[in-house]
Motif scaffolding. Structure first.
Motif, PDB file in Angstrom:
ATOM      1  N   GLU A 194       0.831  -1.279  -0.018  1.00  0.00           N
ATOM      2  CA  GLU A 194       0.138   0.093  -0.027  1.00  0.00           C
ATOM      3  C   GLU A 194       0.655   1.306   0.047  1.00  0.00           C
ATOM      4  O   GLU A 194       2.137   1.183   0.289  1.00  0.00           O
ATOM      5  N   HIS A 196      -0.526   5.617   0.247  1.00  0.00           N
ATOM      6  CA  HIS A 196      -1.494   6.453   0.163  1.00  0.00           C
ATOM      7  C   HIS A 196      -1.256   7.961   0.252  1.00  0.00           C
ATOM      8  O   HIS A 196      -0.103   8.403   0.596  1.00  0.00           O
ATOM      9  N   ALA A 207      -4.061   9.923   5.179  1.00  0.00           N
ATOM     10  CA  ALA A 207      -2.837   9.343   4.479  1.00  0.00           C
ATOM     11  C   ALA A 207      -1.627   9.003   5.286  1.00  0.00           C
ATOM     12  O   ALA A 207      -1.169   7.822   5.057  1.00  0.00           O
ATOM     13  N   GLN A 264      -3.778   1.891  -3.676  1.00  0.00           N
ATOM     14  CA  GLN A 264      -3.167   3.329  -3.294  1.00  0.00           C
ATOM     15  C   GLN A 264      -4.346   4.276  -3.433  1.00  0.00           C
ATOM     16  O   GLN A 264      -5.064   4.378  -4.690  1.00  0.00           O
ATOM     17  N   TRP A 265      -4.884   4.726  -2.280  1.00  0.00           N
ATOM     18  CA  TRP A 265      -6.015   5.377  -1.996  1.00  0.00           C
ATOM     19  C   TRP A 265      -5.466   7.140  -1.694  1.00  0.00           C
ATOM     20  O   TRP A 265      -4.512   7.329  -1.681  1.00  0.00           O
ATOM     21  N   ASN A 266      -6.378   7.969  -2.368  1.00  0.00           N
ATOM     22  CA  ASN A 266      -6.370   9.225  -1.992  1.00  0.00           C
ATOM     23  C   ASN A 266      -7.373   9.880  -0.918  1.00  0.00           C
ATOM     24  O   ASN A 266      -8.564   9.334  -1.517  1.00  0.00           O
ATOM     25  N   GLY A 272     -12.325   8.861   0.880  1.00  0.00           N
ATOM     26  CA  GLY A 272     -11.353   8.235   0.069  1.00  0.00           C
ATOM     27  C   GLY A 272     -11.643   7.599  -1.116  1.00  0.00           C
ATOM     28  O   GLY A 272     -12.873   7.085  -1.204  1.00  0.00           O
ATOM     29  N   ALA A 274     -10.026   5.407  -4.858  1.00  0.00           N
ATOM     30  CA  ALA A 274      -8.850   4.660  -5.241  1.00  0.00           C
ATOM     31  C   ALA A 274      -9.142   4.310  -6.778  1.00  0.00           C
ATOM     32  O   ALA A 274     -10.191   4.191  -7.315  1.00  0.00           O
ATOM     33  N   THR A 276      -5.317   6.601  -6.480  1.00  0.00           N
ATOM     34  CA  THR A 276      -4.845   7.871  -6.391  1.00  0.00           C
ATOM     35  C   THR A 276      -4.613   8.543  -7.817  1.00  0.00           C
ATOM     36  O   THR A 276      -4.213   7.798  -8.322  1.00  0.00           O
TER      37      THR A 276
END
Length: 444
Positions: A194, A196, A207, A264-266, A272, A274, A276
């Motif tokens: 991961e 973020h 994050a 990878q999330w934003n 949130g 995904a 990102t």
């Protein structure tokens, strides 16, 4: 260039088997791998691959508490051994525990039952060379204990920590036991890879916390603890996070990293999403884990939901990134496209059991679940034969993958793109627009 840098990254196979306790079905059954496994292994062998992640179905072996039925497992394991396959056996894949553990990973019986099963397996198959004791402990327990997506449907940080404390001591004990029973075998720890990002101050704070949280379970397993003064440490304090500082420890030989674009999330004040829009290159992520743990790394899962040409392009990307990590000195122990044949029902994160075919495999499944070749299976076999990423084609991405992976385009800008061949049926599959149902609790 060193010999290690020159060596092609080994391509590995894998099959999906997650059990859905609420439906009493597993993905072996919904994809018919349970009856077509010889055919599927032949496809793998045809691709030039003998090393594979392969699950052991505890939920079918011990359907009655204390009574083991090894007959089906004996048949498959014997076939693997006789035909020169090198399995990385997977003892628990997500919620693949017996249905009589009615509280799942919160059940007080889990630890003793898991240890009995793990020991029985090791004594029965002493020839096994690699094993995963518990697949994706962070993400599995997060979805079961924090997100309430899988049983026992607990939510929040309290639920997550409670499950970690109930499960991981038994996994650590199994790790020590396997050092005695299988001294020449390697423990391949497998979890999500991961990283973020945040698009405003609130999102960046979350994050930063999530980038610490991704290491929480493996650090507890290795006795590394966590920074009690960090945001994560402060969040853990009121839910008894200090319990993670004194868990029994285990050992790891290979660090398996499962990587998807949705790893990878934003985050922002709105929540949130995904993936990102500014993804960190996979090579940089692998390097982060390498520098933190100093363990040989393996990409133990990857795929992309889309046409077979999209999958071939994603294979080129991940292989190129793993080659780059290897050039930087990371000991890369392999790349596993997961799974070899399309999976099912991941569009709902296994909440529903409808036999919905997920377009992610090396071989795609038609309406009769026949295994079909494509440009993806061609690229896969080329890579298995030692072809470098530069030798693999980059196909123009179709929607929705083109939009989904827009943030990755700068990392692919040096490629020569081509249209998928018009003869490739897998590039015109239905259901490629289906999105996974992703969510994160308390992401604001």
């Amino acid at each position: 260039m060193s010999a290690q840098e020159e060596r092609p990254v080994e391509i590995i196979g894998g099959f999906e088997s997650t059990f859905m306790p609420a439906h009493n079905r597993d993905i072996f059954e919904t994809t018919e791998h349970d009856v077509r496994w010889r055919e599927d292994l032949a496809l793998l062998s045809k691709s030039g691959i003998t090393r594979l992640r392969y699950p052991v179905r505890w939920h079918r072996i011990e359907e009655v508490e204390g009574s083991y039925d090894w007959s089906s497992t004996d048949e498959v394991m014997g076939y693997l051994q006789q035909h020169g396959f090198r399995p990385i056996v997977d003892l628990v894949h997500h919620t693949s525990y017996p249905a009589w553990l009615t509280d799942g990973f919160a059940d007080a019986r889990f630890g003793p039952a898991y240890l009995r099963y793990a020991e029985a397996f090791a004594r029965r198959y002493p020839w096994v060379g690699e094993y995963t004791l518990f697949n994706e402990p962070f993400s599995t327990l997060f979805l079961c204990g924090h997100e309430a997506i899988w049983p026992p449907y607990h939510s929040g940080l309290q639920g997550f920590v409670d499950l970690v404390v109930n499960v991981m001591p038994a996994v650590a004990e199994a790790s020590r036991l396997y050092r005695e029973l299988l001294p020449d075998a390697r423990h391949v720890w497998v979890d999500t890879c991961e990283f973020h990002t945040g698009s405003d101050a609130s999102g960046q704070r979350y994050a930063d916390m999530a980038n610490d949280r991704r290491f929480l379970v493996i650090d507890a397993f290795l006795g590394r603890g966590y920074d009690v003064e960090s945001q994560l440490g402060r969040d853990l304090a009121p839910v008894g996070g200090e319990r993670l500082l004194s868990l029994p420890t285990g050992s790891i030989d290979v660090l398996g990293l499962d990587y998807y674009a949705h790893c990878q999330w934003n985050f922002s004040e709105a929540g949130g999403t995904a993936p990102t829009p500014t993804p960190l290159p996979l090579a940089d992520q692998v390097q982060q884990y390498w520098e933190r743990y100093g363990l040989p790394c393996m990409l133990t899962e990857t795929n992309v939901r889309g046409h077979t040409s999209d999958r071939a392009t994603w294979l080129k990307y991940v292989l190129e990134q793993c080659e780059e990590a290897q050039r930087r000195g990371v000991l890369m122990d392999g790349v596993c496209w997961f799974p070899v044949v399309d999976s099912t029902d991941w569009n709902s994160l296994l909440f529903r059991c409808e036999g919905h075919v997920d377009p992610v495999g090396v071989y795609w499944l038609d309406e009769d679940l026949e295994r079909r070749a494509s440009v993806m299976s061609t690229s896969y076999a080329l890579a298995a034969g030692g072809a470098r990423s530069a030798d693999l084609p980059a196909y123009v991405l179709a929607e929705p993958v083109a939009t989904w992976l827009q943030g990755y385009r700068p990392q692919m800008a040096h490629w020569d793109w081509q249209q998928p061949p018009s003869t490739d049926l897998g590039s015109r599959l239905p259901r490629t627009t289906t999105r996974m149902e992703l969510r994160i609790v308390d992401a604001k």
